[in-house]
Design an enzyme around this catalytic site. Structure first.
Site: not given
Length: 461
Positions: A215, A264, A308, A443
């Site tokens: 990723k 986050e 993910e 996105e």
């Protein structure tokens, strides 16, 4: 592509003379709006302010003025360097029991080995400040501290002057009627390097398919130009109202303000306990409660998003196993729902081991797979090669610690850098083997929306 930066960031290591002392004094005050206090400092300290509010609204910090700044331009050892400088300062702290601990607030750049000439030129690899005037709202109490670091023998007069200034700031914050209305008018919007971004996503996907990485997070930037200079307090007010469930932050350096509302958390240390959160995998919010639940269920059941998310859980749990005892991690993720997006979320908790501080965790956790990729080193190489931009403090650790070792850092996403009449917004997404550039691009618009809205812009749809 910009030019690599030269020695502009090399900073002298702080050398504290034997005669230097660190004084702090706290008073409790009545109810005060933190943004009014922030704005009360604008006339004298416009370029030297910060703002922080944690996600559950139990702690708010505002800093005005600089009692001291800690900075470095290191490519290696930058976290440890700030940690050591802070410990050195704390070792000369003089405080009474009633005084709360002084705070150090700031952040680090995303990747110090990938700095190029950009809007981030003024920001070094690590930049932290001890405020002269520190507001802290916690447990229903509003406390204001004066911090002074001096090597002058006769410091009493200087401290008295700071007391007078503190009283004026409190008075102005409580009495003045500040206008927090957003008057920004955007005159130009530029998508920076859209073709570069699409090609970077394509190339990253290709490298992942060839087995180079699992990723890679690829980001892009949007540049806004305004009719006049943007007022820091107005955008902070707008973003705190827009994104209720997020960490809100603002760090001013010179004429620039880096601000945002991030969902986050990277790490929190409180009374010897360490807390983190794994946030990765996302989907939009529904137009109705029923559609919202359906989308949430889809996210929980989606293999790509679960994989993910698991990358992040594995990495963070490994670090907690190294630095903590008694680590607690739930087996399955939950949903974290914020205004424009919902994420997969897994909390992590551990008991802090000896010899470790918050900077040890920041060093080990950054960049998380959610912002860099897997494996980290390879993902960073691909980002450097493909992205062709300086992320600066975007997607990097921002937060605070205090003289007692408590503190909290968040990951600075959903963020923007304002410089006078310009704003630079950043957003990215995790690229995997079956990523489609057009969908990844769409996105990023969802992720840009909260900050764009706070700046007075709109997205169609």
């Amino acid at each position: 592509m910009g030019h690599k930066m030269t020695d502009v960031r090399e900073m002298q290591k702080v050398v504290i003379s034997p005669s230097t002392r660190f004084f702090t004094e706290t008073v409790e005050v009545g109810r005060i709006s933190p943004l009014s206090f922030f704005e009360a400092g604008a006339s004298q300290y416009k370029d030297k302010r910060f703002y922080w509010q944690n996600a559950d609204k139990t702690l708010t910090l505002v800093g005005i003025g600089h009692a001291y700044t800690l900075a470095n331009g290191k490519t290696d050892g930058r976290f440890k360097d700030i940690s050591e400088q802070w410990k050195q300062l704390c070792s000369i702290l003089i405080k009474e029991e009633k005084d709360i601990d002084p705070v150090l607030f700031g952040g680090f750049s995303f990747d110090e080995k990938n700095r190029i000439e950009s809007e981030w030129n003024e920001f070094p690899s690590g930049y932290f400040v001890v405020p002269s005037f520190q507001l802290k709202i916690e447990d229903g109490k509003t406390m204001i501290s004066i911090n002074m670091i001096t090597d002058q023998k006769e410091a009493a007069l200087d401290f008295e002057r700071l007391r007078d200034e503190r009283d004026k700031l409190i008075h102005n914050a409580q009495v003045e009627e500040f206008d927090f209305t957003n008057h920004n008018r955007i005159v130009a919007t530029t998508e920076r390097g859209k073709e570069q971004y699409m090609s970077a996503v394509e190339n990253a996907t290709d490298l992942i398919r060839k087995g180079r990485a699992d990723k890679v997070v690829i980001a892009r930037a949007l540049e806004l130009e305004f009719e006049q200079d943007v007022n820091s307090v107005n955008v902070l007010h707008a973003i705190t109202n827009e994104q209720q469930e997020s960490y809100h932050f603002g760090l001013q350096k010179g004429k620039s303000l880096f601000f945002g509302a991030t969902p986050e958390r990277l790490i929190e240390i409180k009374n010897g306990k360490a807390y983190s959160a794994c946030v990765a995998g996302s989907i939009r919010r529904g137009k109705s409660a029923q559609e919202d639940k359906s989308l949430g269920d889809e996210l929980l059941g989606d293999r790509k998003n679960r994989e993910e998310h698991q990358h992040v859980v594995s990495m963070i749990s490994n670090i907690f196993d190294r630095y903590c005892s008694e680590v607690l991690i739930p087996k399955t993720p939950k949903l974290m729902k914020i205004r424009d997006i919902q994420h997969l979320y897994t909390p992590v908790e551990g008991t802090l081991g000896q010899e470790n501080d918050i900077f040890s965790f920041v060093d080990a956790l950054h960049p998380t797979p959610a912002l860099g990729g897997v494996p980290t080193d390879v993902a960073l190489q691909i980002i450097r090669q493909e992205e062709e931009m300086d992320r600066g403090f975007y997607a990097a650790p921002i937060g605070w610690t205090d003289a007692a070792g408590n503190g909290e850092f968040a990951v600075a996403i959903r963020s923007a850098l304002i410089n006078e009449d310009k704003a630079y917004l950043y957003a990215g997404g995790g690229i995997v083997a079956d990523s489609v550039p057009e969908l990844e691009y769409d996105e990023t618009w969802v992720k840009l929306r909260p900050v764009l809205r706070a700046l007075g812009g709109k997205l169609n749809g």
